[in-house]
Design a protein around this motif. Structure first.
Motif, mmCIF file in Angstrom:
data_model
loop_
_atom_site.group_PDB
_atom_site.id
_atom_site.type_symbol
_atom_site.label_atom_id
_atom_site.label_comp_id
_atom_site.label_asym_id
_atom_site.label_seq_id
_atom_site.Cartn_x
_atom_site.Cartn_y
_atom_site.Cartn_z
ATOM 1 N N VAL A 178 0.813 -1.202 0.000
ATOM 2 C CA VAL A 178 0.000 0.000 0.000
ATOM 3 C C VAL A 178 0.859 1.269 0.000
ATOM 4 O O VAL A 178 0.485 2.293 -0.572
ATOM 5 C CB VAL A 178 -0.948 -0.059 1.213
ATOM 6 C CG1 VAL A 178 -1.307 1.314 1.699
ATOM 7 C CG2 VAL A 178 -2.192 -0.841 0.842
ATOM 8 N N MET A 179 2.036 1.173 0.617
ATOM 9 C CA MET A 179 2.924 2.338 0.593
ATOM 10 C C MET A 179 3.325 2.655 -0.840
ATOM 11 O O MET A 179 3.421 3.807 -1.229
ATOM 12 C CB MET A 179 4.172 2.069 1.429
ATOM 13 C CG MET A 179 3.842 1.877 2.897
ATOM 14 S SD MET A 179 4.794 2.976 3.938
ATOM 15 C CE MET A 179 6.306 2.100 3.978
ATOM 16 N N ASP A 180 3.574 1.603 -1.623
ATOM 17 C CA ASP A 180 3.902 1.819 -3.029
ATOM 18 C C ASP A 180 2.724 2.458 -3.761
ATOM 19 O O ASP A 180 2.899 3.318 -4.612
ATOM 20 C CB ASP A 180 4.270 0.492 -3.699
ATOM 21 C CG ASP A 180 5.489 -0.161 -3.049
ATOM 22 O OD1 ASP A 180 6.321 0.581 -2.500
ATOM 23 O OD2 ASP A 180 5.596 -1.393 -3.073
ATOM 24 N N VAL A 181 1.515 2.016 -3.398
ATOM 25 C CA VAL A 181 0.315 2.571 -4.034
ATOM 26 C C VAL A 181 0.206 4.066 -3.748
ATOM 27 O O VAL A 181 -0.053 4.867 -4.648
ATOM 28 C CB VAL A 181 -0.959 1.855 -3.532
ATOM 29 C CG1 VAL A 181 -2.205 2.598 -3.970
ATOM 30 C CG2 VAL A 181 -0.991 0.418 -4.021
ATOM 31 N N LEU A 182 0.436 4.444 -2.498
ATOM 32 C CA LEU A 182 0.339 5.864 -2.142
ATOM 33 C C LEU A 182 1.307 6.698 -2.972
ATOM 34 O O LEU A 182 0.967 7.774 -3.444
ATOM 35 C CB LEU A 182 0.642 6.066 -0.654
ATOM 36 C CG LEU A 182 -0.433 5.592 0.331
ATOM 37 C CD1 LEU A 182 0.012 5.847 1.764
ATOM 38 C CD2 LEU A 182 -1.757 6.299 0.076
ATOM 39 N N GLU A 183 2.527 6.193 -3.145
ATOM 40 C CA GLU A 183 3.520 6.918 -3.937
ATOM 41 C C GLU A 183 3.079 7.020 -5.398
ATOM 42 O O GLU A 183 3.161 8.077 -6.012
ATOM 43 C CB GLU A 183 4.868 6.198 -3.900
ATOM 44 C CG GLU A 183 5.439 6.059 -2.529
ATOM 45 C CD GLU A 183 6.516 7.091 -2.242
ATOM 46 O OE1 GLU A 183 7.676 6.786 -2.493
ATOM 47 O OE2 GLU A 183 6.186 8.200 -1.768
ATOM 48 N N GLU A 184 2.604 5.885 -5.911
ATOM 49 C CA GLU A 184 2.122 5.856 -7.296
ATOM 50 C C GLU A 184 1.019 6.881 -7.527
ATOM 51 O O GLU A 184 1.010 7.599 -8.519
ATOM 52 C CB GLU A 184 1.508 4.480 -7.592
ATOM 53 C CG GLU A 184 2.341 3.548 -8.393
ATOM 54 C CD GLU A 184 1.620 2.206 -8.531
ATOM 55 O OE1 GLU A 184 0.441 2.190 -8.932
ATOM 56 O OE2 GLU A 184 2.231 1.167 -8.214
ATOM 57 N N GLU A 185 0.063 6.898 -6.577
ATOM 58 C CA GLU A 185 -1.081 7.787 -6.732
ATOM 59 C C GLU A 185 -0.640 9.243 -6.664
ATOM 60 O O GLU A 185 -1.143 10.092 -7.391
ATOM 61 C CB GLU A 185 -2.142 7.502 -5.661
ATOM 62 C CG GLU A 185 -2.740 6.105 -5.731
ATOM 63 C CD GLU A 185 -3.698 5.919 -6.910
ATOM 64 O OE1 GLU A 185 -4.178 6.928 -7.453
ATOM 65 O OE2 GLU A 185 -3.940 4.761 -7.297
ATOM 66 N N ALA A 186 0.300 9.544 -5.763
ATOM 67 C CA ALA A 186 0.803 10.913 -5.657
ATOM 68 C C ALA A 186 1.493 11.310 -6.956
ATOM 69 O O ALA A 186 1.332 12.421 -7.458
ATOM 70 C CB ALA A 186 1.761 11.041 -4.478
ATOM 71 N N THR A 187 2.259 10.365 -7.515
ATOM 72 C CA THR A 187 2.939 10.635 -8.774
ATOM 73 C C THR A 187 1.920 10.858 -9.887
ATOM 74 O O THR A 187 2.087 11.749 -10.722
ATOM 75 C CB THR A 187 3.888 9.470 -9.125
ATOM 76 O OG1 THR A 187 4.796 9.291 -8.044
ATOM 77 C CG2 THR A 187 4.659 9.754 -10.395
ATOM 78 N N GLU A 188 0.844 10.072 -9.862
ATOM 79 C CA GLU A 188 -0.210 10.267 -10.853
ATOM 80 C C GLU A 188 -0.840 11.649 -10.722
ATOM 81 O O GLU A 188 -1.111 12.315 -11.713
ATOM 82 C CB GLU A 188 -1.302 9.208 -10.679
ATOM 83 C CG GLU A 188 -1.087 7.983 -11.531
ATOM 84 C CD GLU A 188 -2.220 6.968 -11.357
ATOM 85 O OE1 GLU A 188 -3.368 7.357 -11.107
ATOM 86 O OE2 GLU A 188 -1.923 5.768 -11.468
#
Lengths: 456, 456
Positions: free
Chosen positions: A252-262
């Protein structure tokens, strides 16, 4: 488990390499296997191809699975070509299903089928199921290695079976309790288990209500749930309630980073290319469509000015304020956009309500417009010796900022409601729209008051 | 522990309120205490002030500490005023040190001293120490409730003492092993402990190398470490190696969100105001400095055009392409900025190296410029019937995009190196710089070729 800092890493690398060069298998195993997988990957990547083959001979495919899981996809692909068949089979069968699924998901269809063909029947089915879920859903990021127990069991029995099973599970800090239909009926933590009497029944110590997510839930939603309840993992269920996997906090930490990058990609129209490690050509190819498209929109803006050529010809001084109007409209719109995009991502928007936000932005826009207008009406007469010009610029900017702020806030909300690709609500698009609006207002006001202006 | 979804929440709220209204303390406790703290907060916030007082009578201050910790700061401040002295004392003494420290950190000096005065001596010292650490460091976000053991102890003994201590610790999934000087000498996980023989010495099952962070480490760095090694918590040590706290993965998730929001604030110059729940006036006050400052920079851009008034007067058509030049320069600069800011945040930039990225961006800028230039040289003659104008616009845009991309990439890197507030490298600033550069190039090229252009 050993984790390396910068100081010890060099020394450690030297020792491990030494063991490898001396063909000292035991020493190598002792040193290498003590490392955290993240550091194992870093070390392994430094080895030559010959040394890497030696590593494969020294550690089992099961042990190597941990290393392989930590690699970047390109490195994985390149490596798999060089592995022998038996080792690869063993390797794939020992990977966590989420990691294996994301690896296979990146392969060509033919290669993917080959890899799946190497898997045990059960594992193969798990993988096929995960691959069937849409990208960026709970199903796509879950792992199927979890521990489920039944409520009629005793603490002592569960502890005994954990001792055997624990190696295979990605996290054992939560134990999920299921019924005959494999539906979730409870949950308990490892600490609940540890501090209960051995003959206690699970049903007496479990919590009967469990938060879970549906397999089709968006990964951003999954991340929000884990964050909201400070969980270490969340169970994933199918529509009929069958418990089929868990999503862990590290994924989920990776998801948060991905979403912020998006989000950032959306605001700056760089989607997909906010990556420092791709080539110029690739970066240019990804960004070019935006830049070109926006340039064509610029031709529309050019046309707006073209419409007012006569006004401009009469008072050439008007051209001087084109950048100021454009920049201000663009800036305030981008700010409003950032508030909305971030609010949607963090879920703060739902709480406060869209209406309230729009009212807020409307108020903000008017106030910002008023401030800028007043400032300009004071300064411009000094610089350009004309009160009428000051009024035209100030008044236009007031209207422009009020409108531009609303545009920045409303467009992403509408786009989101309509489920259109949100990238068309990106910063540069909104800026361009606001440029056109701002220039239209400015030149209309100027044209109306042209007779009061000092002519060229 | 119960967690509520939308369906059950309403029904549950009704039941709990009913118990409260019927003065049924036992029923209320049974229902309310079964809830997850996050849901307790939501429910509690719906109660009237009278009902809230009733809640305080029904549950102990220790139980209420969990609820209080989950509230927003404004709600906490408002509530504390209404609590009686003894209840408040009990409450504060039962909060986790990181949560209490962030609450106290938001109070006025006088109030803060009062609250600290209520604490046990040991707790008070922990809090004062945490408050002394700089914002956004490991020290400021750590908790001092952790479990430390000594290496000479046995598994059985540790389990026994855990049974007593576990309530106070924020996470018990890692047990930290310390020496006489309270320095970290090892770590083991709860699962290591559970699956070892009771008479086994801790030193035989612990890992002797532990990743830790210094108390002054930036919180973003802490988040990266936890993410890199998929940890549930990371120990915090002082310069002399003394182990003084832990940062847990749930706190780090908040850090990641905060940092992403900061990045977006930086790119859009909305820093501090990307919050949907503040008033218009507050939002306007936070954003106004940016908008006003950028507007004044717009006056400089106005001056650039003013310098070329003569050129513009000769060929009024030149004004038409001002927006196109400005928008394109701004867009490509913002894209490069986003790549760099995000790269710095995710740490991908360090890996690839700054030099490589600049080379990449330089290449990307040239390619983007070339594409746009070619497109314009083809289209403009059709629209405005002039090859010279097409050349001026196309050639200027080529140079402008090449330069603007580099500006977008270099400025944030320099700012970061110089440790200046990175906000001055925000998107709108870079856009304004690029506007000025773009217009200077455009009008210089146009002035040089003025004699070849069709005059008005």
């Amino acid at each position: 488990m050993v984790k390396l800092d910068k100081h010890t890493a060099e020394e450690y690398t030297r020792l491990v390499t030494q063991a490898l060069d001396a063909n000292n298998k035991d020493k190598f195993r002792e040193l290498f296997l003590e490392l955290h997988p993240t550091d194992q990957v870093e070390l392994y990547s430094k080895f030559s191809e010959t040394q890497q083959v030696q590593v494969h001979n020294y550690i089992t495919a099961e042990e190597f699975a941990e290393v392989f899981q930590g690699m970047e996809i390109d490195q994985q692909k390149e490596l798999v070509k060089r592995l022998d068949h038996a080792y690869a089979t063993e390797l794939f069968n020992n990977m966590y299903s989420d990691d294996l699924a994301s690896f296979i998901g990146e392969l060509e269809d033919k290669e993917a089928k080959e890899v799946i063909g190497l898997l045990d029947k059960e594992e193969a089915e798990d993988i096929k199921e995960i691959l069937n879920y849409e990208d960026e859903t709970a199903g796509a990021i879950m792992t199927t290695e979890f521990i489920s127990i039944v409520s009629s069991d005793t603490v002592g029995n569960v502890m005994e079976s954990l001792r055997e099973k624990q190696r295979d599970a990605e996290t054992i800090y939560y134990l999920y309790v299921v019924n005959d239909l494999h539906q979730l009926v409870g949950v308990l933590s490892l600490r609940d288990l540890m501090f209960s009497k051995l003959d206690e029944k699970i049903e007496n110590i479990m919590s009967t209500r469990v938060v879970s997510v549906n397999v089709n839930t968006d990964q951003e939603e999954v991340a929000k749930m884990i964050k909201k309840y400070d969980l270490l993992a969340i169970p994933v269920v199918k529509d009929d309630g069958e418990f089929i996997g868990i999503v862990t906090v590290d994924d989920v930490m990776d998801v948060l980073e991905e979403e912020a990058t998006e989000d950032i990609g959306e605001i700056t129209a760089t989607r997909g290319s906010v990556d420092a490690n791709i080539t110029s050509v690739k970066a240019a190819r990804m960004r070019a469509p935006w830049i070109l498209l926006l340039m064509f929109l610029g031709l529309i803006t050019a046309n707006v000015i073209g419409q007012f050529e006569e006004t401009l010809e009469t008072v050439i001084l008007l051209a001087v304020f084109i950048p100021l109007i454009m920049d201000s409209a663009g800036n305030t719109g981008t700010q409003a956009l950032a508030v909305v995009v971030r609010g949607m991502a963090l879920g703060t928007l739902e709480k406060g309500g869209v209406k309230q936000l729009l009212k807020r932005e409307f108020g903000t826009g008017i106030m910002l417009g008023l401030m800028c207008a007043i400032a300009l009406m004071i300064i411009v007469p000094f610089l350009y010796d004309s009160y009428v010009l000051a009024f035209i610029v100030g008044f236009s900017l007031f209207i422009t900022l009020s409108v531009a702020t609303m545009v920045g806030a409303i467009v992403p909300i509408i786009i989101n409601k309509l489920k259109i690709d949100p990238a068309v609500a990106s910063g540069p698009f909104i800026t361009t729209i606001n440029d056109i609006i701002g220039l239209l207002i400015y030149f209309s006001v100027a044209t109306a008051l042209i007779n009061y202006l000092p002519q060229v």
